[in-house]
Design an enzyme around this catalytic site. Structure first.
Site, mmCIF file in Angstrom:
data_model
loop_
_atom_site.group_PDB
_atom_site.id
_atom_site.type_symbol
_atom_site.label_atom_id
_atom_site.label_comp_id
_atom_site.label_asym_id
_atom_site.label_seq_id
_atom_site.Cartn_x
_atom_site.Cartn_y
_atom_site.Cartn_z
ATOM 1 N N ASN A 120 -6.819 2.294 -7.088
ATOM 2 C CA ASN A 120 -7.577 2.370 -5.839
ATOM 3 C C ASN A 120 -9.079 2.247 -6.086
ATOM 4 O OD1 ASN A 120 -5.864 2.953 -3.309
ATOM 5 N ND2 ASN A 120 -4.910 4.237 -4.863
ATOM 6 N N CYS A 125 3.843 6.550 -7.365
ATOM 7 C CA CYS A 125 3.922 7.864 -8.019
ATOM 8 C C CYS A 125 4.850 8.814 -7.265
ATOM 9 C CB CYS A 125 2.535 8.493 -8.103
ATOM 10 S SG CYS A 125 1.324 7.486 -8.995
ATOM 11 N N TRP A 152 -12.265 35.315 -18.282
ATOM 12 C CA TRP A 152 -12.532 34.129 -19.094
ATOM 13 C C TRP A 152 -11.439 33.105 -18.782
ATOM 14 C CZ3 TRP A 152 -16.591 32.669 -22.032
ATOM 15 C CH2 TRP A 152 -17.510 33.646 -22.390
ATOM 16 N N ARG A 196 -14.299 28.428 -26.600
ATOM 17 C CA ARG A 196 -14.871 29.402 -27.540
ATOM 18 C C ARG A 196 -14.174 29.307 -28.914
ATOM 19 N NH1 ARG A 196 -15.081 35.239 -24.753
ATOM 20 N NH2 ARG A 196 -16.220 35.724 -26.674
ATOM 21 N N SER A 245 0.824 -1.222 0.000
ATOM 22 C CA SER A 245 0.000 0.000 0.000
ATOM 23 C C SER A 245 0.856 1.269 0.000
ATOM 24 C CB SER A 245 -0.937 -0.010 1.216
ATOM 25 O OG SER A 245 -1.793 -1.122 1.174
#
Length: 466
Positions: A318, A54, A447, A455, A50
């Site tokens: 997981n 990463c 934005w 867009r 466990s």
């Protein structure tokens, strides 16, 4: 010899693999079924359970100080939950017809058979080690497990020279290159692709290339490794390509991983195009009522393309474990699939992607528009605003979002989650332009960069008559 199935008074769950998927499944099954109803035996050939694979590059680089910080739950903690966890024990055979597994204690060499009522295969993935002269020499390392990470750190501590070569420029290769720079090494990355991070389109990978060179990393792209020459002492001394030779005191293989399905294949279980196990939505191995599989050894459904993919990530593992544990424990859960979201970094440059690249879309026959926009992480006038580039793919006739790639400064990477949700929901780029995202100058321009890209994608789709 373990007792037979007929002489046992309760069900036995056997788990092969003690990391994310396997132990999540075991823990969830234990929560749903107490020790009086379910016996759980788990096998792990390494020393650790466990843990966060990463996190290994950040441990090697010194951002994480101690190995134990990467361990979510120790073998002792699992055993305290009535899980019979056997570390340094390798499963060598699965007998599906006889519903049993053969294991070998790596310390003593003793072998035994363990019957099961239900089986979980969570054997993970193995680093790709190309069949090259010198690839097994001392000083050449993969970094898939904590044992691998410790072996690399031991080599770094014992090596006098300060030259490192990383083979491959995917997530692991890029992260390991940065880690070795932090360790004070001269780092060269040899990459067979046109640009680093082949999970991005080349135009976005070029931005990563520039950032890596800015760190002092020497990038060698479009290069195929042909040999890892060794010295008189047998240790690796260089990485050779057809055109050049790069001196190395240590070599890290960051080429990627393959599903570890040797046992499953030998047992006749179904494998997909990428050699991963094939399961149904409940993570049950197809055609086998009492066998489940999860984590890096399985293939998963890509919700965007509709095809099976191998995406080895701890997040998926997981979730797979939770689904398997629920089903083994008498509940019900499913894993519907993924959209291929991933995020990483090189120094201060954040790299993110979700959905399809251009070549992925072409491979499955989709027609699309691709647009790229430049923006900032915050309002341009607010202190700390960082530039970012967003690339978006939309299906030509429908306007459906197909994929997003982001490369930029702090605040860029996690914006990919907006696109991941939109992909999962099957949204069009036009629908995305109306998303009610949070705005304040410290967090984004008025934005958001994702919406600016949407867009522009809408305009590109409309230009083709939609």
């Amino acid at each position: 010899m373990s007792m037979s199935r007929t002489s046992r008074t309760k069900e036995r769950l056997v788990v092969i693999g003690g990391d994310a998927a396997g132990m999540s499944a075991a823990s969830q099954a234990r929560r749903l079924k107490g020790p009086d109803a379910l016996e759980i035996v788990a096998f792990e050939r390494g020393h650790f359970t466990s843990y966060s694979a990463c996190g290994i590059p950040y441990w090697v680089g010194g951002d994480v100080a101690e190995r134990e910080q990467l361990i979510a739950r120790t073998p002792e903690e699992h055993r305290a939950r009535d899980i019979d966890l056997r570390i340094r024990t390798e499963v060598t055979e699965i007998d599906v017809e006889g519903a049993r597994v053969r294991s070998r204690d790596l310390a003593s060499g003793a072998e035994s058979w363990t019957p099961y009522d239900k089986l979980v295969i969570a054997t993970g993935a193995r680093p790709i080690r190309p069949q090259l002269p010198g690839v097994d020499a001392p000083g050449v390392h993969g970094v898939q497990t904590l044992d691998d990470g410790q072996a690399l750190l031991d080599t770094l501590a014992a090596t006098q020279g300060r030259r490192a070569v990383v083979v491959g420029a995917g997530y692991i290769g890029v992260e390991m290159a940065e880690a070795l720079i932090k360790r004070g090494y001269e780092v060269t990355v040899v990459n067979r692709s046109k640009e680093p991070m082949a999970t991005l389109d080349p135009d976005m990978g070029a931005l990563v290339h520039k950032a890596m060179e800015g760190l002092g990393i020497t990038m060698v792209n479009d290069a195929e490794v042909t040999e890892l020459p060794t010295g008189d002492d047998g240790r690796v001394r260089a990485v050779a390509t057809e055109d050049a030779e790069y001196p190395a005191d240590v070599v890290v293989l960051g080429i990627g991983v393959r599903p570890e399905t040797t046992l499953a294949k030998a047992a006749g279980l179904p494998l997909g195009e990428h050699h991963g196990l094939l399961t149904d939505l409940a993570m049950r191995v197809r055609g086998h009522e009492n066998v489940w599989a999860g984590g890096d050894c399985v293939e998963v459904l890509d919700l965007v393309s509709g095809s099976e993919r191998h995406i080895p990530l701890g997040t998926h593992a997981n979730k797979h474990g939770q689904v398997i544990g629920a089903n083994v424990g008498g509940g019900y859960a499913t894993f519907p699939g993924v959209v291929g979201t991933a995020v990483s970094k090189v120094c201060d440059l954040e790299i993110a992607r979700t959905g399809l690249r251009e070549k992925d879309a072409r491979r499955v026959g989709l027609q699309f528009e691709a647009v790229t926009v430049e923006s900032t992480s915050r309002a341009g006038y607010y202190p700390g605003a960082e530039p970012m580039t967003v690339k978006m793919l939309a299906e030509r006739r429908t306007g459906r979002l197909l994929g997003v790639q982001i490369v930029g400064g702090e605040g860029a990477g996690k914006r990919v989650d907006i696109a991941a949700v939109a992909l999962t929901a099957g949204m069009t780029v036009e629908q995305m332009t109306a998303l009610d995202l949070g705005y304040a100058p410290p967090f984004s321009p008025v934005w958001d960069p994702i919406l600016v890209a949407a867009r522009k994608a809408v305009a590109a789709v409309r230009a083709h008559g939609v």
